[in-house]
Design an enzyme around this catalytic site. Structure first.
Site, PDB file in Angstrom:
ATOM      1  N   ASP A 212      36.350  36.942  -8.570  1.00 24.21           N
ATOM      2  CA  ASP A 212      35.517  35.956  -7.904  1.00 24.21           C
ATOM      3  C   ASP A 212      36.351  35.113  -6.940  1.00 24.21           C
ATOM      4  O   ASP A 212      37.462  34.692  -7.259  1.00 24.21           O
ATOM      5  CB  ASP A 212      34.870  35.059  -8.969  1.00 24.21           C
ATOM      6  CG  ASP A 212      33.892  34.075  -8.405  1.00 24.21           C
ATOM      7  OD1 ASP A 212      32.844  34.510  -7.892  1.00 24.21           O
ATOM      8  OD2 ASP A 212      34.155  32.856  -8.478  1.00 24.21           O
ATOM      9  N   GLU A 281      36.363  39.543  -4.181  1.00 27.84           N
ATOM     10  CA  GLU A 281      35.317  38.918  -3.383  1.00 27.84           C
ATOM     11  C   GLU A 281      35.975  38.019  -2.342  1.00 27.84           C
ATOM     12  O   GLU A 281      36.519  36.967  -2.675  1.00 27.84           O
ATOM     13  CB  GLU A 281      34.380  38.095  -4.270  1.00 27.84           C
ATOM     14  CG  GLU A 281      33.264  37.424  -3.470  1.00 27.84           C
ATOM     15  CD  GLU A 281      32.586  36.289  -4.226  1.00 27.84           C
ATOM     16  OE1 GLU A 281      31.400  36.034  -3.957  1.00 27.84           O
ATOM     17  OE2 GLU A 281      33.245  35.650  -5.072  1.00 27.84           O
TER      18      GLU A 281
END
Length: 548
Positions: A212, A281
Site C-alpha cells: 500500500d 501501489e
C-alpha cells in the site's frame, strides 16, 4: 463454452508465476459473513474459495485483515502480526492459506507499511516523550514560531498532513487520517522492524505482498514546502477534484530517492523464499510512471507496480490505451505492470464509464489482452455497478469529509451477492455493515452460474483463454492502430502462435486493419465481427481476437 483452466489441484513451483497472472482482489469485510455479525471474515473467504478457483485466477489479493480500530477499515494497523477478531484468528488465516494452495491459488496480502494506527504500541511509546527508545520511530517536528504546522504538506484525506500532539508538544505527520501517523523510514530500527513483519508473513506461507502507498514511505529530510501545481496539470486520479491535495506538486512529502534502498532490502528478503512476488501501489498523478520505472528497475527491487492509468475518471480510448502502454515501455523498460479498472478505492468502472453489458465485456477483453498482469475486483466478474449508499449509512471517513460532491468509497465496498434472495443476497443473515444494493441481487453468482452467456461465465472464458495462450500472459505487444474509437495490436512470443486483437471502444461501427498473414478468429467469446479482405468490420463494442 468455458475454456479449461488446467490442473489446479496444487501449486506448481514457478518463480515467474506473477508475470501475466490474473489476481482476484477480495475485500474481506464484504465477501462472506460466516458468524452472523454482518461483517465478512476469513472463514467466509475459505467457504467461497471453490468459487474463486472456478474463475481460473492465479492468485488472491487479500485486503487488510490485521488488528485495527478500523477507522480506515484495516488500513490503520495496530498489530502487524495478528488477525483482527472481527475477521477471525491466525489459525483461520493459516487455514485460508492451506485451502487456497490446495486449490492451486496463491495468496498475496496487503501490507500497509507507510503508517500505522495511532493505537499501535509503537506510536503509544513514541508519543510518550521525546527521549524514549521509539521517540524517532514516527515523523515528529516542532511547530513554526507562530505555532502553525512545520510544512504546507496536505493529507490525502483532506486538510493539513500535520496533527498537534499535546504530550510531546510537537506535530506528527499523517499522509492520510490523523489517526494514521506516518512511520519514520529514516530511522534504521523502523526499517528493521518492518522487514521483520515481512518475514513473519513469509514464514506463514504467503506468496507475496501488495504494498500500500509504496511511494509514501519516505519524506524529505529537510522538510521543504511543496510548490503549487499549475491548474492545467491537476487531475483527479489520486484524490477527488474537490480535494485541495491536487493543488500541490508533491515533491517532498513522498517519492524520495532514499526509498529505493529500502525496496532493495525488502526484495533481498523476499528472494530468500521461493516463488514470491510484490506489487507496489504507486500513487502519483504527475510522475507515477517515472516512479514505477525507478521502483522496478533491474531484478532487485519490486517485481511489478499497480497501475492507476485505468482507475481514474478519464474514459478509456484507443489512443490513450496505446499511449499508456508505450509510455510504460519507455519509462519502465525493466518493469512489469499490473492493470486494474476497479478496486476498493474507486467507483466501479461499470458506473464510472457508464458501460452497458457489451461495453463491460469489451473492456474486460481488452484488459485481458494487454501486456501485464491483471487485477480483478470482487463483483467485477458479475458486472456490478456502483451502489448508492445514503449519508446516514455511510462508513467511509473520506466520503463523510467531502460529501456530497464526493461520496467516498463505500459504493464499491458493498457486500458481494451470492444469491438473488433479498435483502442480503446470501452474504449474511443479519443487517450487513453496508447495505446490499437491491439492483445487484439479479446479478448474483447463483443467478448467473447456469447461464452460459452470463457475465460471470464470460469472465471465466476470458481467463481460460488467457491461461491457454501464454503469449497473452507474457508476450510482447505492438500497436497496429490506435484512435479514439479503436485500438488494435499484436502479441508475440517465441515458440507461440502470434495473436491479433482489435477492439471497438465506441457505439458506432468501426474498421480495423488486418495485419499480413493468415488469422483465425478465436470463437466462444460471443463477439460479432466480419472480415472483409484485409480489414475487420467491428460493430459497436465488439472485438476481434485471432491467432496467426
Amino acid at each position: 463454452m468455458v475454456f479449461p483452466t488446467g490442473d489446479i489441484s496444487n501449486l506448481k513451483p514457478d518463480p515467474d508465476w506473477w508475470r501475466g497472472a490474473v489476481i482476484y482482489q477480495i475485500y474481506p469485510r464484504s465477501y462472506q459473513d460466516s458468524n452472523g455479525d454482518g461483517i465478512g471474515d476469513l472463514s467466509g473467504v475459505i467457504h467461497r474459495l471453490p468459487y474463486v478457483a472456478s474463475l481460473g485466477v492465479d492468485a488472491i489479493w487479500l485486503s487488510p485483515f490485521f488488528t485495527s480500530p478500523m477507522l480506515d477499515f484495516g488500513y490503520d494497523v495496530s498489530d502487524y502480526r495478528n488477525v483482527d477478531p472481527m475477521f477471525g484468528t491466525l489459525g483461520d488465516f493459516d487455514a485460508l492459506i492451506a485451502r487456497a494452495h490446495e486449490l492451486g491459488i496463491r495468496l498475496v496480502i496487503d501490507l500497509v507499511l507507510s503508517h500505522t494506527s495511532n493505537q499501535h504500541a509503537w506510536f503509544q511509546e513514541s508519543r510518550s516523550s521525546r527521549d524514549n527508545p521509539k521517540a524517532d520511530w514516527y515523523v515528529w517536528r516542532d511547530p513554526k514560531p507562530d505555532g502553525t504546522p512545520p510544512t504546507n504538506w496536505l493529507s490525502v484525506f483532506g486538510g493539513s498532513a500535520w496533527q498537534w500532539d499535546g504530550t510531546r508538544r510537537q506535530y506528527f505527520l499523517h499522509n492520510f487520517l490523523k489517526e494514521q501517523p506516518d512511520l519514520n523510514f529514516h530511522e534504521p530500527e523502523v526499517q528493521d522492524a518492518l522487514l521483520d513483519v515481512v518475514r513473519f508473513w513469509l514464514d506463514r506461507g504467503v506468496d507475496g505482498f501488495r504494498l500500500d502507498t509504496v511511494n509514501f514511505y519516505i519524506h524529505d529530510k529537510e522538510f521543504r514546502d511543496n510548490p503549487p501545481l499549475e491548474e492545467s496539470q491537476r487531475n483527479a486520479s489520486i484524490a477527488p477534484e474537490v480535494n485541495p491535495y491536487n493543488f500541490q506538486q508533491h515533491l517532498y512529502d513522498r517519492n524520495q530517492p532514499e526509498n529505493v534502498a529500502f525496496l532493495e532490502r525488502m526484495r533481498a528478503l523476499m528472494d530468500e523464499y521461493p516463488d514470491i512476488t510484490s506489487v507496489g501501489e504507486v500513487g502519483d498523478a504527475q510522475i507515477g510512471l517515472d516512479i514505477v520505472g525507478e521502483y522496478t528497475a533491474g531484478d532487485n527491487r519490486l517485481h511489478m507496480c499497480y497501475g492507476f492509468d485505468f482507475l481514474g475518471p478519464n474514459p478509456i480510448t484507443g489512443t490513450r490505451t496505446a499511449q499508456v502502454m508505450q509510455r510504460f515501455e519507455q519509462k519502465a523498460p525493466d518493469g512489469w505492470s499490473c492493470w486494474a479498472m476497479s478496486n476498493h478505492d474507486v467507483e466501479r468502472h461499470a458506473s464510472r464509464f457508464n458501460l452497458g453489458d457489451k461495453g463491460l465485456r469489451l473492456y474486460a477483453a481488452l484488459m485481458m489482452c494487454l501486456r501485464g498482469s491483471v487485477c480483478l475486483y470482487q463483483g467485477e466478474e458479475l458486472g456490478l455497478t456502483e451502489a448508492y449508499v445514503p449519508f446516514e449509512e455511510l462508513q467511509d471517513p473520506y466520503g463523510k469529509e467531502f460529501w456530497p460532491k464526493y461520496k467516498g468509497r463505500d459504493g464499491c465496498r458493498t457486500p458481494m451477492v451470492w444469491s438473488p434472495d433479498g435483502p442480503f443476497g446470501g452474504f449474511t443473515d443479519t443487517k450487513p455493515w453496508l447495505p446490499v444494493a437491491m439492483e445487484h441481487l439479479p446479478k448474483s453468482v447463483s443467478s448467473q452460474e447456469g447461464d452460459s452467456d452470463s457475465m460471470l461465465n464470460f469472465y471465466r472464458n476470458l481467463i481460460g483463454l488467457r491461461r491457454m495462450r501464454p503469449v497473452l500472459q507474457k508476450g510482447a505487444m505492438e500497436v497496429v492502430e490506435a484512435s479514439d474509437t479503436v485500438i488494435a495490436f499484436t502479441r508475440e512470443q517465441a515458440g507461440q502462435a502470434p495473436m491479433y486483437c482489435a477492439f471497438n471502444l465506441s457505439n458506432a461501427a468501426q474498421i480495423a486493419p488486418l495485419p499480413e498473414g493468415s488469422w483465425a478468429e478465436i470463437g466462444g467469446l460471443g463477439f460479432e465481427i466480419k472480415q472483409d479482405g484485409r480489414q475487420v468490420l467491428l460493430p459497436p463494442f465488439q472485438a476481434f481476437i485471432a491467432e496467426g
